[in-house]
Design a protein around this motif. Structure first.
Motif, PDB file in Angstrom:
ATOM      1  N   SER A 186     -62.146  18.822  22.202  1.00  0.00           N
ATOM      2  CA  SER A 186     -63.591  18.964  22.331  1.00  0.00           C
ATOM      3  C   SER A 186     -64.038  18.449  23.704  1.00  0.00           C
ATOM      4  O   SER A 186     -64.831  19.097  24.395  1.00  0.00           O
ATOM      5  CB  SER A 186     -64.306  18.202  21.215  1.00  0.00           C
ATOM      6  N   PHE A 187     -63.505  17.296  24.089  1.00  0.00           N
ATOM      7  CA  PHE A 187     -63.807  16.726  25.398  1.00  0.00           C
ATOM      8  C   PHE A 187     -63.376  17.678  26.514  1.00  0.00           C
ATOM      9  O   PHE A 187     -64.143  17.960  27.442  1.00  0.00           O
ATOM     10  CB  PHE A 187     -63.106  15.364  25.567  1.00  0.00           C
ATOM     11  N   TRP A 188     -62.137  18.188  26.430  1.00  0.00           N
ATOM     12  CA  TRP A 188     -61.620  19.042  27.490  1.00  0.00           C
ATOM     13  C   TRP A 188     -62.358  20.371  27.561  1.00  0.00           C
ATOM     14  O   TRP A 188     -62.558  20.914  28.641  1.00  0.00           O
ATOM     15  CB  TRP A 188     -60.111  19.247  27.350  1.00  0.00           C
ATOM     16  N   PHE A 189     -62.798  20.894  26.405  1.00  0.00           N
ATOM     17  CA  PHE A 189     -63.532  22.152  26.451  1.00  0.00           C
ATOM     18  C   PHE A 189     -64.945  21.967  26.991  1.00  0.00           C
ATOM     19  O   PHE A 189     -65.514  22.917  27.549  1.00  0.00           O
ATOM     20  CB  PHE A 189     -63.510  22.891  25.106  1.00  0.00           C
ATOM     21  N   GLU A 190     -65.491  20.792  26.846  1.00  0.00           N
ATOM     22  CA  GLU A 190     -66.763  20.508  27.523  1.00  0.00           C
ATOM     23  C   GLU A 190     -66.548  20.635  29.032  1.00  0.00           C
ATOM     24  O   GLU A 190     -67.397  21.183  29.753  1.00  0.00           O
ATOM     25  CB  GLU A 190     -67.263  19.107  27.161  1.00  0.00           C
ATOM     26  N   ALA A 191     -65.404  20.171  29.497  1.00  0.00           N
ATOM     27  CA  ALA A 191     -65.076  20.262  30.922  1.00  0.00           C
ATOM     28  C   ALA A 191     -64.817  21.719  31.332  1.00  0.00           C
ATOM     29  O   ALA A 191     -65.221  22.136  32.434  1.00  0.00           O
ATOM     30  CB  ALA A 191     -63.854  19.399  31.234  1.00  0.00           C
ATOM     31  N   VAL A 192     -64.164  22.495  30.471  1.00  0.00           N
ATOM     32  CA  VAL A 192     -63.918  23.915  30.763  1.00  0.00           C
ATOM     33  C   VAL A 192     -65.253  24.637  30.948  1.00  0.00           C
ATOM     34  O   VAL A 192     -65.453  25.359  31.930  1.00  0.00           O
ATOM     35  CB  VAL A 192     -63.084  24.587  29.639  1.00  0.00           C
ATOM     36  N   VAL A 193     -66.160  24.433  29.997  1.00  0.00           N
ATOM     37  CA  VAL A 193     -67.489  25.057  30.073  1.00  0.00           C
ATOM     38  C   VAL A 193     -68.186  24.631  31.367  1.00  0.00           C
ATOM     39  O   VAL A 193     -68.727  25.466  32.104  1.00  0.00           O
ATOM     40  CB  VAL A 193     -68.351  24.683  28.842  1.00  0.00           C
ATOM     41  N   GLY A 194     -68.160  23.342  31.660  1.00  0.00           N
ATOM     42  CA  GLY A 194     -68.801  22.828  32.873  1.00  0.00           C
ATOM     43  C   GLY A 194     -68.219  23.422  34.142  1.00  0.00           C
ATOM     44  O   GLY A 194     -68.962  23.757  35.074  1.00  0.00           O
ATOM     45  N   SER A 195     -66.906  23.574  34.174  1.00  0.00           N
ATOM     46  CA  SER A 195     -66.262  24.140  35.367  1.00  0.00           C
ATOM     47  C   SER A 195     -66.652  25.598  35.581  1.00  0.00           C
ATOM     48  O   SER A 195     -66.947  26.011  36.708  1.00  0.00           O
ATOM     49  CB  SER A 195     -64.738  24.017  35.254  1.00  0.00           C
ATOM     50  N   PHE A 196     -66.651  26.390  34.506  1.00  0.00           N
ATOM     51  CA  PHE A 196     -67.037  27.798  34.656  1.00  0.00           C
ATOM     52  C   PHE A 196     -68.507  27.930  35.053  1.00  0.00           C
ATOM     53  O   PHE A 196     -68.851  28.743  35.914  1.00  0.00           O
ATOM     54  CB  PHE A 196     -66.770  28.583  33.369  1.00  0.00           C
ATOM     55  N   ARG A 197     -69.361  27.128  34.455  1.00  0.00           N
ATOM     56  CA  ARG A 197     -70.790  27.190  34.806  1.00  0.00           C
ATOM     57  C   ARG A 197     -71.008  26.737  36.248  1.00  0.00           C
ATOM     58  O   ARG A 197     -71.833  27.294  36.970  1.00  0.00           O
ATOM     59  CB  ARG A 197     -71.611  26.333  33.849  1.00  0.00           C
ATOM     60  N   SER A 198     -70.284  25.721  36.645  1.00  0.00           N
ATOM     61  CA  SER A 198     -70.381  25.227  38.015  1.00  0.00           C
ATOM     62  C   SER A 198     -69.926  26.308  39.005  1.00  0.00           C
ATOM     63  O   SER A 198     -70.583  26.552  40.019  1.00  0.00           O
ATOM     64  CB  SER A 198     -69.514  23.984  38.144  1.00  0.00           C
ATOM     65  N   ALA A 199     -68.818  26.957  38.693  1.00  0.00           N
ATOM     66  CA  ALA A 199     -68.303  28.023  39.558  1.00  0.00           C
ATOM     67  C   ALA A 199     -69.313  29.157  39.678  1.00  0.00           C
ATOM     68  O   ALA A 199     -69.510  29.703  40.769  1.00  0.00           O
ATOM     69  CB  ALA A 199     -66.980  28.549  39.012  1.00  0.00           C
ATOM     70  N   LEU A 200     -69.970  29.470  38.591  1.00  0.00           N
ATOM     71  CA  LEU A 200     -70.976  30.528  38.605  1.00  0.00           C
ATOM     72  C   LEU A 200     -72.149  30.164  39.520  1.00  0.00           C
ATOM     73  O   LEU A 200     -72.611  30.986  40.318  1.00  0.00           O
ATOM     74  CB  LEU A 200     -71.457  30.787  37.170  1.00  0.00           C
ATOM     75  N   ARG A 201     -72.593  28.917  39.435  1.00  0.00           N
ATOM     76  CA  ARG A 201     -73.693  28.458  40.301  1.00  0.00           C
ATOM     77  C   ARG A 201     -73.277  28.448  41.770  1.00  0.00           C
ATOM     78  O   ARG A 201     -74.074  28.735  42.656  1.00  0.00           O
ATOM     79  CB  ARG A 201     -74.145  27.054  39.896  1.00  0.00           C
ATOM     80  N   GLU A 202     -72.029  28.101  42.030  1.00  0.00           N
ATOM     81  CA  GLU A 202     -71.555  27.946  43.408  1.00  0.00           C
ATOM     82  C   GLU A 202     -71.207  29.275  44.078  1.00  0.00           C
ATOM     83  O   GLU A 202     -71.014  29.314  45.297  1.00  0.00           O
ATOM     84  CB  GLU A 202     -70.304  27.054  43.422  1.00  0.00           C
ATOM     85  N   LEU A 203     -71.131  30.318  43.310  1.00  0.00           N
ATOM     86  CA  LEU A 203     -70.676  31.609  43.813  1.00  0.00           C
ATOM     87  C   LEU A 203     -71.422  32.073  45.059  1.00  0.00           C
ATOM     88  O   LEU A 203     -70.818  32.590  45.989  1.00  0.00           O
ATOM     89  CB  LEU A 203     -70.806  32.653  42.695  1.00  0.00           C
ATOM     90  N   ASP A 204     -72.725  31.876  45.095  1.00  0.00           N
ATOM     91  CA  ASP A 204     -73.515  32.333  46.240  1.00  0.00           C
ATOM     92  C   ASP A 204     -73.564  31.319  47.379  1.00  0.00           C
ATOM     93  O   ASP A 204     -73.888  31.684  48.507  1.00  0.00           O
ATOM     94  CB  ASP A 204     -74.945  32.658  45.796  1.00  0.00           C
ATOM     95  N   GLU A 205     -73.251  30.065  47.079  1.00  0.00           N
ATOM     96  CA  GLU A 205     -73.411  29.020  48.085  1.00  0.00           C
ATOM     97  C   GLU A 205     -72.105  28.545  48.696  1.00  0.00           C
ATOM     98  O   GLU A 205     -72.018  28.307  49.895  1.00  0.00           O
ATOM     99  CB  GLU A 205     -74.116  27.808  47.452  1.00  0.00           C
ATOM    100  N   ASP A 206     -71.093  28.396  47.849  1.00  0.00           N
ATOM    101  CA  ASP A 206     -69.847  27.770  48.291  1.00  0.00           C
ATOM    102  C   ASP A 206     -68.677  28.374  47.515  1.00  0.00           C
ATOM    103  O   ASP A 206     -68.276  27.851  46.479  1.00  0.00           O
ATOM    104  CB  ASP A 206     -69.935  26.257  48.062  1.00  0.00           C
ATOM    105  N   VAL A 207     -68.158  29.473  48.024  1.00  0.00           N
ATOM    106  CA  VAL A 207     -67.104  30.210  47.325  1.00  0.00           C
ATOM    107  C   VAL A 207     -65.847  29.353  47.140  1.00  0.00           C
ATOM    108  O   VAL A 207     -65.175  29.442  46.118  1.00  0.00           O
ATOM    109  CB  VAL A 207     -66.771  31.522  48.076  1.00  0.00           C
ATOM    110  N   LEU A 208     -65.546  28.512  48.098  1.00  0.00           N
ATOM    111  CA  LEU A 208     -64.367  27.651  47.991  1.00  0.00           C
ATOM    112  C   LEU A 208     -64.492  26.705  46.792  1.00  0.00           C
ATOM    113  O   LEU A 208     -63.524  26.508  46.043  1.00  0.00           O
ATOM    114  CB  LEU A 208     -64.171  26.862  49.287  1.00  0.00           C
ATOM    115  N   SER A 209     -65.680  26.143  46.587  1.00  0.00           N
ATOM    116  CA  SER A 209     -65.904  25.278  45.421  1.00  0.00           C
ATOM    117  C   SER A 209     -65.846  26.087  44.130  1.00  0.00           C
ATOM    118  O   SER A 209     -65.326  25.612  43.116  1.00  0.00           O
ATOM    119  CB  SER A 209     -67.249  24.562  45.527  1.00  0.00           C
ATOM    120  N   ALA A 210     -66.374  27.306  44.142  1.00  0.00           N
ATOM    121  CA  ALA A 210     -66.304  28.180  42.967  1.00  0.00           C
ATOM    122  C   ALA A 210     -64.846  28.484  42.631  1.00  0.00           C
ATOM    123  O   ALA A 210     -64.453  28.479  41.457  1.00  0.00           O
ATOM    124  CB  ALA A 210     -67.076  29.468  43.211  1.00  0.00           C
TER     125      ALA A 210
END
Length: 176
Positions: free
Chosen positions: A103-127
């Motif tokens: 459960s803890f790790w999947f919270e991190a999975v969700v956070g990473s994908f959402r973060s990558a989505l937000r970063e897509l237009d600003e910082d592709v390397l971070s995405a």
């Protein structure tokens, strides 16, 4: 039908077939399929990548890599969110340490994908980085199950999907 009428029908038929096979829609679909194929061939599972992306009509219509990246990350985040909810549901019935860790790790999975989505237009390397980390977090869930000597195939399947989406997102963002 006289000879001129026959020629007109045959010529018209060939003209319509030519237009159909050379229409922009056909070319667009073909280029979109090639875009998807170019990404999937470098992922951890080409066949399932094709199935995952081609299951979304938006992906099949995507003509730009950045559009496909956004769609893939949206699919990844939705899949991870559903997996997290599933694991949390299991946790209410079976409050074991490996499931808590998943459960803890999947919270991190969700956070990473959402973060990558937000970063897509600003910082592709971070995405790109966050896309990769999501798969590592799913591996951590799988490792928690193994260390706890617990086999829960439904969670393992969800880990595999998270790793697949991680690979897809990583490959797409790597090409941007």
């Amino acid at each position: 039908m006289d000879f001129q009428g026959h020629v007109l029908v045959v010529t018209s038929t060939f003209y319509l077939l030519f237009l159909f096979f050379h229409s922009p829609l056909q070319t667009h679909a073909s280029s979109s399929t090639k875009l998807i194929e170019s990404v999937c061939k470098n992922t951890i599972d080409n066949a399932n990548c094709l199935k995952a992306l081609e299951s979304d009509p938006r992906a099949v219509k995507a003509s730009r890599l950045k559009d496909l990246a956004k769609i893939a990350l949206e699919l990844a985040a939705a899949n991870a969110t559903e997996s997290k909810a599933y694991i949390d549901g299991l946790l209410t019935k079976n409050h074991t340490e490996p499931i808590k860790q998943c459960s803890f790790w999947f919270e991190a999975v969700v956070g990473s994908f959402r973060s990558a989505l937000r970063e897509l237009d600003e910082d592709v390397l971070s995405a790109n980085y966050d896309s990769k980390i999501a798969g590592d977090d799913a591996d951590s869930c799988e490792n928690a199950l193994a260390l706890g000597k617990v086999q829960i195939p439904s969670i393992s399947t969800r880990n595999n999907y998270a790793k697949l989406y991680s690979s897809i997102a990583f490959e797409i963002t790597n090409l941007l």
